[in-house]
Scaffold this motif. Structure first.
Motif, PDB file in Angstrom:
ATOM      1  N   ASP A  38       0.840  -1.201   0.000  1.00  0.00           N
ATOM      2  CA  ASP A  38       0.000   0.000   0.000  1.00  0.00           C
ATOM      3  C   ASP A  38       0.870   1.243   0.000  1.00  0.00           C
ATOM      4  OD1 ASP A  38      -2.302  -1.491   0.029  1.00  0.00           O
ATOM      5  OD2 ASP A  38      -2.763  -1.143   2.144  1.00  0.00           O
ATOM      6  N   GLY A  39       0.257   2.377  -0.266  1.00  0.00           N
ATOM      7  CA  GLY A  39       0.968   3.648  -0.267  1.00  0.00           C
ATOM      8  C   GLY A  39       1.556   3.979   1.088  1.00  0.00           C
ATOM      9  N   ALA A  40       0.764   3.757   2.129  1.00  0.00           N
ATOM     10  CA  ALA A  40       1.201   4.031   3.507  1.00  0.00           C
ATOM     11  C   ALA A  40       0.201   3.361   4.436  1.00  0.00           C
ATOM     12  CB  ALA A  40       1.258   5.530   3.765  1.00  0.00           C
ATOM     13  N   GLN A  84       7.798  -4.988   7.604  1.00  0.00           N
ATOM     14  CA  GLN A  84       6.611  -4.433   6.980  1.00  0.00           C
ATOM     15  C   GLN A  84       6.991  -3.154   6.227  1.00  0.00           C
ATOM     16  OE1 GLN A  84       3.527  -3.398   9.762  1.00  0.00           O
ATOM     17  NE2 GLN A  84       1.938  -3.371   8.176  1.00  0.00           N
ATOM     18  N   VAL A  85       6.597  -3.074   4.962  1.00  0.00           N
ATOM     19  CA  VAL A  85       6.942  -1.918   4.144  1.00  0.00           C
ATOM     20  C   VAL A  85       5.714  -1.389   3.418  1.00  0.00           C
ATOM     21  CG1 VAL A  85       9.376  -2.524   3.805  1.00  0.00           C
ATOM     22  CG2 VAL A  85       7.650  -3.375   2.188  1.00  0.00           C
ATOM     23  N   ILE A  91      10.167   4.758  -0.139  1.00  0.00           N
ATOM     24  CA  ILE A  91      10.629   6.064  -0.627  1.00  0.00           C
ATOM     25  C   ILE A  91      11.514   6.741   0.416  1.00  0.00           C
ATOM     26  CG2 ILE A  91       9.852   8.394  -1.219  1.00  0.00           C
ATOM     27  CD1 ILE A  91       7.530   7.037  -2.757  1.00  0.00           C
ATOM     28  N   VAL A  92      11.172   6.621   1.683  1.00  0.00           N
ATOM     29  CA  VAL A  92      12.017   7.188   2.740  1.00  0.00           C
ATOM     30  C   VAL A  92      13.407   6.557   2.695  1.00  0.00           C
ATOM     31  CG1 VAL A  92      12.347   7.337   5.244  1.00  0.00           C
ATOM     32  CG2 VAL A  92      10.131   7.911   4.241  1.00  0.00           C
ATOM     33  N   HIS A  93      13.463   5.235   2.523  1.00  0.00           N
ATOM     34  CA  HIS A  93      14.767   4.568   2.417  1.00  0.00           C
ATOM     35  C   HIS A  93      15.539   5.066   1.198  1.00  0.00           C
ATOM     36  CE1 HIS A  93      13.188   1.034   4.968  1.00  0.00           C
ATOM     37  NE2 HIS A  93      13.903   1.849   5.727  1.00  0.00           N
TER      38      HIS A  93
END
Length: 158
Positions: free
Chosen positions: A49-51, A64-65, A71-73
């Motif tokens: 999911d997006g977030a 869990q991602v 994107i943060v990584h």
């Protein structure tokens, strides 16, 4: 005077140990961020999911991602590559990045059991990884290349 300026400001890309360290950390973050979008490394990829806590995708079956998390990584990775051009920026990246990951660890302690607040998302494995990253990045930022800096400062003061 010219030597003092050269020692502190005029280094080549990833020349010093602290710059190489920031570059290596950045590369790892970049790889992990990209891996979060690769089917097989992230499973089930169709649950990415997006977030939020509803993202059921797991990187390597453990972490869990979400798209936001990946994107943060990637952004942390790109920042590591960019700051490797300057020693001071590299040190700041490691120290402040470590502080951010420690804050994320504290957030995760609360968010794991509060799905409405778990927008990154994080799980227990992420929390332990964020703690290790925070402590590790801080330690690297505070300890790598310190003897060289003291030696340069002493030599320049003479």
């Amino acid at each position: 005077m010219a030597d003092r300026t050269r020692d502190t400001h005029d280094t080549r890309y990833a020349e010093t140990a602290i710059q190489k360290t920031a570059l290596a950390v950045g590369i790892v973050f970049l790889i992990v961020g990209i891996a979060g979008f690769i089917p097989g490394l992230t499973h089930p990829i169709d649950h990415l999911d997006g977030a939020g806590a509803d993202s059921d995708a797991m990187l390597m079956g453990v972490f869990q991602v979400s798209v936001l998390h990946n994107i943060v990584h990637i952004l942390f990775g790109v920042a590591g590559l960019a700051v490797a051009a300057r020693a001071r920026a590299s040190r700041n990246y490691l120290i402040w990045g470590g502080a951010i990951y420690l804050v994320l660890f504290l957030y995760g302690l609360f968010a794991v059991n509060a799905p409405d607040a778990n927008f990154v998302p994080v799980n227990g494995a992420d929390n332990w990884l964020h703690l290790a990253l925070g402590v590790g990045m801080l330690a690297l930022g505070l300890l790598v290349d310190r003897n060289r800096n003291r030696t340069s400062a002493t030599r320049n003061a003479a």
